[in-house]
Design an enzyme around this catalytic site. Structure first.
Site, PDB file in Angstrom:
ATOM      1  N   LYS A 110       6.128  -4.012  -3.933  1.00 33.26           N
ATOM      2  CA  LYS A 110       7.572  -3.827  -3.790  1.00 33.26           C
ATOM      3  C   LYS A 110       8.042  -3.995  -2.343  1.00 33.26           C
ATOM      4  O   LYS A 110       9.022  -4.655  -2.082  1.00 33.26           O
ATOM      5  CB  LYS A 110       7.935  -2.434  -4.319  1.00 33.26           C
ATOM      6  CG  LYS A 110       9.422  -2.113  -4.280  1.00 33.26           C
ATOM      7  CD  LYS A 110      10.166  -2.846  -5.348  1.00 33.26           C
ATOM      8  CE  LYS A 110      11.646  -2.549  -5.347  1.00 33.26           C
ATOM      9  NZ  LYS A 110      12.410  -3.604  -6.015  1.00 33.26           N
ATOM     10  N   ARG A 169       4.057  -0.198  -4.705  1.00 33.44           N
ATOM     11  CA  ARG A 169       3.777  -0.699  -3.353  1.00 33.44           C
ATOM     12  C   ARG A 169       2.444  -1.448  -3.277  1.00 33.44           C
ATOM     13  O   ARG A 169       2.123  -2.067  -2.263  1.00 33.44           O
ATOM     14  CB  ARG A 169       3.744   0.467  -2.368  1.00 33.44           C
ATOM     15  CG  ARG A 169       5.088   1.116  -2.177  1.00 33.44           C
ATOM     16  CD  ARG A 169       4.977   2.245  -1.202  1.00 33.44           C
ATOM     17  NE  ARG A 169       4.661   1.772   0.127  1.00 33.44           N
ATOM     18  CZ  ARG A 169       5.538   1.638   1.112  1.00 33.44           C
ATOM     19  NH1 ARG A 169       6.798   1.948   0.915  1.00 33.44           N
ATOM     20  NH2 ARG A 169       5.181   1.203   2.296  1.00 33.44           N
ATOM     21  N   CYS A 189       0.839  -1.194   0.000  1.00 29.87           N
ATOM     22  CA  CYS A 189       0.000   0.000   0.000  1.00 29.87           C
ATOM     23  C   CYS A 189       0.877   1.249   0.000  1.00 29.87           C
ATOM     24  O   CYS A 189       1.896   1.305   0.679  1.00 29.87           O
ATOM     25  CB  CYS A 189      -0.945   0.090   1.183  1.00 29.87           C
ATOM     26  SG  CYS A 189      -2.072  -1.276   1.318  1.00 29.87           S
ATOM     27  N   HIS A 191      18.609 -36.335  -5.664  1.00 32.34           N
ATOM     28  CA  HIS A 191      17.822 -36.642  -4.463  1.00 32.34           C
ATOM     29  C   HIS A 191      16.345 -36.359  -4.665  1.00 32.34           C
ATOM     30  O   HIS A 191      15.589 -36.299  -3.699  1.00 32.34           O
ATOM     31  CB  HIS A 191      18.376 -35.842  -3.273  1.00 32.34           C
ATOM     32  CG  HIS A 191      19.788 -36.214  -2.962  1.00 32.34           C
ATOM     33  ND1 HIS A 191      20.125 -37.265  -2.150  1.00 32.34           N
ATOM     34  CD2 HIS A 191      20.955 -35.709  -3.432  1.00 32.34           C
ATOM     35  CE1 HIS A 191      21.444 -37.376  -2.098  1.00 32.34           C
ATOM     36  NE2 HIS A 191      21.968 -36.444  -2.885  1.00 32.34           N
ATOM     37  N   ASN A 202      -2.038   1.644   5.821  1.00 33.07           N
ATOM     38  CA  ASN A 202      -1.131   0.598   5.342  1.00 33.07           C
ATOM     39  C   ASN A 202      -0.787  -0.248   6.549  1.00 33.07           C
ATOM     40  O   ASN A 202      -0.275   0.273   7.531  1.00 33.07           O
ATOM     41  CB  ASN A 202       0.119   1.265   4.748  1.00 33.07           C
ATOM     42  CG  ASN A 202       1.211   0.270   4.411  1.00 33.07           C
ATOM     43  OD1 ASN A 202       0.959  -0.928   4.330  1.00 33.07           O
ATOM     44  ND2 ASN A 202       2.416   0.771   4.219  1.00 33.07           N
ATOM     45  N   GLY A 203      -1.078  -1.542   6.494  1.00 30.67           N
ATOM     46  CA  GLY A 203      -0.800  -2.403   7.643  1.00 30.67           C
ATOM     47  C   GLY A 203      -2.006  -3.267   7.925  1.00 30.67           C
ATOM     48  O   GLY A 203      -2.882  -3.426   7.071  1.00 30.67           O
ATOM     49  N   LYS A 257      13.510 -14.556 -10.236  1.00 33.13           N
ATOM     50  CA  LYS A 257      13.248 -13.503 -11.230  1.00 33.13           C
ATOM     51  C   LYS A 257      12.255 -14.014 -12.260  1.00 33.13           C
ATOM     52  O   LYS A 257      11.310 -13.334 -12.618  1.00 33.13           O
ATOM     53  CB  LYS A 257      14.531 -13.062 -11.953  1.00 33.13           C
ATOM     54  CG  LYS A 257      15.497 -12.208 -11.192  1.00 33.13           C
ATOM     55  CD  LYS A 257      15.045 -10.811 -10.876  1.00 33.13           C
ATOM     56  CE  LYS A 257      14.270 -10.728  -9.607  1.00 33.13           C
ATOM     57  NZ  LYS A 257      14.907 -10.583  -8.355  1.00 33.13           N
ATOM     58  N   GLU A 272       8.598 -14.641 -10.716  1.00 28.89           N
ATOM     59  CA  GLU A 272       7.804 -13.499 -10.256  1.00 28.89           C
ATOM     60  C   GLU A 272       7.326 -12.592 -11.385  1.00 28.89           C
ATOM     61  O   GLU A 272       6.285 -11.972 -11.259  1.00 28.89           O
ATOM     62  CB  GLU A 272       8.508 -12.707  -9.153  1.00 28.89           C
ATOM     63  CG  GLU A 272       9.678 -11.883  -9.576  1.00 28.89           C
ATOM     64  CD  GLU A 272      10.306 -11.105  -8.408  1.00 28.89           C
ATOM     65  OE1 GLU A 272       9.597 -10.682  -7.497  1.00 28.89           O
ATOM     66  OE2 GLU A 272      11.536 -10.913  -8.450  1.00 28.89           O
ATOM     67  N   TRP A 289      -2.788  -2.746  -1.715  1.00 29.17           N
ATOM     68  CA  TRP A 289      -2.469  -4.173  -1.877  1.00 29.17           C
ATOM     69  C   TRP A 289      -3.350  -4.874  -0.859  1.00 29.17           C
ATOM     70  O   TRP A 289      -3.128  -4.765   0.349  1.00 29.17           O
ATOM     71  CB  TRP A 289      -0.980  -4.408  -1.593  1.00 29.17           C
ATOM     72  CG  TRP A 289      -0.529  -5.800  -1.905  1.00 29.17           C
ATOM     73  CD1 TRP A 289       0.012  -6.251  -3.078  1.00 29.17           C
ATOM     74  CD2 TRP A 289      -0.548  -6.944  -1.035  1.00 29.17           C
ATOM     75  NE1 TRP A 289       0.310  -7.592  -2.996  1.00 29.17           N
ATOM     76  CE2 TRP A 289      -0.034  -8.045  -1.746  1.00 29.17           C
ATOM     77  CE3 TRP A 289      -0.978  -7.146   0.273  1.00 29.17           C
ATOM     78  CZ2 TRP A 289       0.091  -9.318  -1.201  1.00 29.17           C
ATOM     79  CZ3 TRP A 289      -0.859  -8.424   0.817  1.00 29.17           C
ATOM     80  CH2 TRP A 289      -0.328  -9.483   0.085  1.00 29.17           C
ATOM     81  N   GLU A 347      18.117 -17.070  -7.258  1.00 25.75           N
ATOM     82  CA  GLU A 347      17.726 -15.720  -7.682  1.00 25.75           C
ATOM     83  C   GLU A 347      17.232 -15.727  -9.133  1.00 25.75           C
ATOM     84  O   GLU A 347      16.240 -15.068  -9.466  1.00 25.75           O
ATOM     85  CB  GLU A 347      18.915 -14.762  -7.488  1.00 25.75           C
ATOM     86  CG  GLU A 347      18.740 -13.347  -8.040  1.00 25.75           C
ATOM     87  CD  GLU A 347      17.569 -12.565  -7.452  1.00 25.75           C
ATOM     88  OE1 GLU A 347      16.903 -13.037  -6.530  1.00 25.75           O
ATOM     89  OE2 GLU A 347      17.312 -11.460  -7.966  1.00 25.75           O
TER      90      GLU A 347
HETATM   91  O1  M6R Z   1      13.191  -4.384   0.413  1.00 25.82           O
HETATM   92  P1  M6R Z   1      13.728  -5.733   0.712  1.00 25.82           P
HETATM   93  O2  M6R Z   1      15.060  -5.987   0.119  1.00 25.82           O
HETATM   94  O3  M6R Z   1      13.744  -6.027   2.188  1.00 25.82           O
HETATM   95  O4  M6R Z   1      12.711  -6.757   0.070  1.00 25.82           O
HETATM   96  C1  M6R Z   1      12.860  -8.138   0.224  1.00 25.82           C
HETATM   97  C2  M6R Z   1      12.029  -8.907  -0.775  1.00 25.82           C
HETATM   98  O5  M6R Z   1      10.675  -8.616  -0.596  1.00 25.82           O
HETATM   99  C3  M6R Z   1      12.411  -8.589  -2.231  1.00 25.82           C
HETATM  100  O6  M6R Z   1      13.753  -8.821  -2.463  1.00 25.82           O
HETATM  101  C4  M6R Z   1      11.567  -9.448  -3.196  1.00 25.82           C
HETATM  102  O7  M6R Z   1      11.905 -10.789  -3.055  1.00 25.82           O
HETATM  103  C5  M6R Z   1      11.763  -8.979  -4.647  1.00 25.82           C
HETATM  104  N1  M6R Z   1      10.490  -8.755  -5.267  1.00 25.82           N
HETATM  105  C6  M6R Z   1      12.420  -9.973  -5.511  1.00 25.82           C
HETATM  106  O8  M6R Z   1      12.613  -9.500  -6.796  1.00 25.82           O
END
Ligand code: M6R
Length: 629
Positions: free
Chosen positions: A624, A27, A2, A524, A103-104, A505, A508, A77, A501
């Site tokens: 984000k 956000r 949010c 395994h 927000n929260g 990527k 997501e 969100w 990672e």
């Molecule tokens: O702001 P932060 O680095 O603490 O965020 C952590 C994760 O939410 C963030 O890295 C998330 O996994 C990304 N969307 C990945 O691309």
């Protein structure tokens, strides 16, 4: 999660708030709304399900007068209630005089809602947030009676009503409230995650969840801490404690980011812009910190030269998502060069076990935003257990940086795309700086090696720049692989976190199911998945101590008709021959290789998502900054 904005001043509020929301859309983006305070002392609410574009259209249709110069906005969100017009923020009290954006999570909202309904309050949404508006309404009834005879009694009643309402709720929040009978004062408050920044202008003031919403207007800001409440009017701001109403002085700081940095700058997506910015982001992160003559790393702040950094016995790394994978790489570096035990913890799990850390532990939290609630809570847990906290963070002034003992800023600049890219590589760069610094002060690395490593590090921005020129080749590969529904990424040693990672990527932003595994894990279980419909991307770098082993993994994939992409060192025919397709990166030492190997994986995910016409910067269900648990 949010985004919140608020404005009070002489300018037309609606376009300004919409602009601010657009900057915060990363956000949350399932619905958005505005509450505007008209000069006639009325509240006008406009809210719409869907992206901010829908709200912009609705505002246009409503012909909002430019004489409206105060208001609040929200991009959501969803946590409680579907993303509908009705559940969009702002939420109002029964009479439509008070509006709140939140927000929260209000954890005790069900109980509060029942109590308020019993008193005759009528609820219009399914959200937890709406209870706040009704609580303020209740507070106003009581406080107006208490303060009615005092000078400025109405203004006092408004502040006290919000303060009372906040005292009733459990959970973490950032909230902004407006009241049509007090159009001169917006009230913002914060407890727990979420973030709320106050922007200071001339005869105007601003509130926002995050700095990018303010950059077009001001760079003079301060951040609200937990249990602080700000009262904002065009002529000034004042902060009081939510707990006792006492004034709290705040220190104003100057933001270094520019408004242009938060724009796409001609790129179709923020993600691509941020991938391409990595050489600059790394250079900025190293700039003025690396002394190539001596190999010395100069870190800002007293913490880094305190006796503790020479004496700690253990390191715990805490982070989430992409930052967690950076932490996994950090474990390799710190353990190898410092020879101290290093643990990596998923921050969301950390406080639910009983971790063995204490006064001799350095807890390093890694976070792009500095507002990730899981990371913040883990930080507090580590602190409560006596550990000293170091933060690797991209946002100066964020919660993580304010609560840490020592801070290493990554200087990536604003990262807007939900998929983290330049934040990751700069986190790796920062972990290197930290490793070299600690190795020197703890005399764990000979000076000649320190110097050699510092020089290698300094070449990285240029090497990443050269690597980015391969974009066309990756684009071609993406065309061949975008049709698959599943993907495996394998790596060993320091490349295992990069496999994770790369898979993150891809999943997501393209919604292709992708998993990362250590190569050794394949036999395994995961190898059962291999057939001609299962592409595997293997990171097989010659510099790796386990190069032969990953070649074996590749052979095993091919023997089962799997499709194989190998990420190899330039000119490596041996690994290249085993694969269907090859991505090459320049030769570099194993320890530094993650900074290069991740770049083509970012590009591959981007190109595949683009071919699949995904909303690359705002993938479904994500936001984000994850500011609720
Ligand atoms: O702001 P932060 O680095 O603490 O965020 C952590 C994760 O939410 C963030 O890295 C998330 O996994 C990304 N969307 C990945 O691309």
């Amino acid at each position: 999660m949010c985004g919140i904005v608020g404005y009070t001043g002489p300018k037309p509020a609606a376009p300004l708030l919409l602009n601010g929301l657009a900057k915060l859309e990363y956000r949350g983006y399932d619905s958005a709304g505005l509450a505007l305070l008209t000069p006639q002392g009325r509240l006008k609410i406009i809210k719409k399900a869907g992206k901010i574009g829908n709200l912009v259209a609705a505002v246009k249709k409503a012909h909002i007068s430019p004489t409206i110069t105060a208001g609040i906005g929200h991009t959501r969100w969803a946590t409680h209630g579907h993303p509908t017009d009705r559940n969009a923020h702002p939420h109002t009290d029964c009479g439509g005089e008070v509006a709140v954006v939140h927000n929260g999570i209000v954890e005790n909202y069900e109980k509060l809602k029942k109590q308020l309904q019993a008193k005759g309050h009528h609820f219009k949404s399914q959200t937890d947030s709406e209870v706040l508006a009704h609580l303020i309404e209740e507070g106003l009834k009581h406080q107006s009676a208490v303060h009615s005879r005092q000078p400025a009694g109405k203004a006092k009643a408004w502040v006290e009503a919000v303060r009372w309402a906040l005292s009733q709720i459990e959970g973490t929040y950032s909230v902004v409230a407006v009241y049509e009978r007090e159009p001169e004062s917006l009230i913002g408050a914060r407890a727990g995650g979420g973030g709320l920044v106050v922007g200071l202008g001339k005869d105007e003031n601003f509130l926002a969840s995050d700095v990018p919403a303010l950059l077009a207007h001001t760079r003079r800001v301060y951040y609200l801490d937990d249990n602080e409440m700000v009262i904002l009017s065009p002529s000034g701001t004042r902060v009081v404690s939510v707990l006792n109403g006492k004034p709290i002085p705040k220190k104003v700081s100057e933001i270094q980011w520019s408004a242009e940095q938060a724009e796409k700058g001609g790129y179709p997506h923020f993600m691509l812009k941020e991938i391409m910015e990595q050489p600059r982001a790394l250079e900025d992160t190293f700039n003025s910190r690396l002394d190539l003559g001596t190999g010395e790393v100069l870190l800002e702040g007293k913490f880094w030269s305190s006796p503790f950094v020479r004496e700690f016995k253990k390191i715990t790394l805490l982070a989430m998502g992409t930052s967690f994978y950076a932490a996994m790489v950090g474990k390799f570096l710190l353990e190898k060069y410092l020879r101290v035990p290093v643990e990596v913890d998923n921050a969301s799990e950390f406080r639910y076990r009983d971790p063995i850390i204490g006064k001799d532990t350095l807890a390093i939290v890694i976070s792009q935003s500095g507002e990730t609630v899981d990371t913040l809570v883990a930080l507090r847990e580590a602190k409560a257990k006596g550990a000293k906290i170091a933060a690797i963070c991209n946002v100066m002034g964020s919660s993580v940086t304010r609560e840490a003992d020592g801070v290493l800023l990554t200087r990536a600049g604003p990262e807007i795309g939900v998929a983290s890219t330049k934040a990751f590589t700069t986190q790796l760069g920062a972990l290197w700086l930290l490793t070299l610094h600690l190795a020197r002060v703890r005399k764990a690395m000979p000076p000649a090696e320190l110097k050699r490593k510092a020089r290698e590090l300094a070449r990285l921005p240029m090497m990443v720049g050269a690597l980015l020129k391969q974009r066309k080749a990756v684009e071609k590969l993406a065309k061949l692989y975008a049709k698959y529904f599943n993907f495996l990424y394998i790596g060993r040693g320091i490349q295992y976190p990069i496999a994770l990672e790369g898979a993150l990527k891809l999943k997501e932003i393209s919604y292709i199911h992708a998993e990362g595994y250590p190569g050794g894990e394949m036999k395994h279980g995961p190898i059962a998945l291999i057939d001609s419909k299962m592409p595997v991307l293997a990171i097989a770098l010659k510099s790796s101590g386990v190069y032969e082993k990953i070649l074996n993994n590749m052979a095993e994939v091919k023997a089962r008709s799997g499709k194989l992409i190998a990420l190899v060192e330039k000119g490596d025919k041996l690994a290249g021959k085993k694969a269907d397709h090859v991505i090459e990166i320049p030769a570099i030492s194993e320890d530094l290789s993650p900074l290069l190997s991740v770049v083509p994986l970012q590009l591959l995910a981007y190109e595949i998502a683009k071919l699949k016409h995904r909303e690359i910067d705002q993938p479904r269900n994500l936001a984000k900054s994850v500011t609720v648990e």
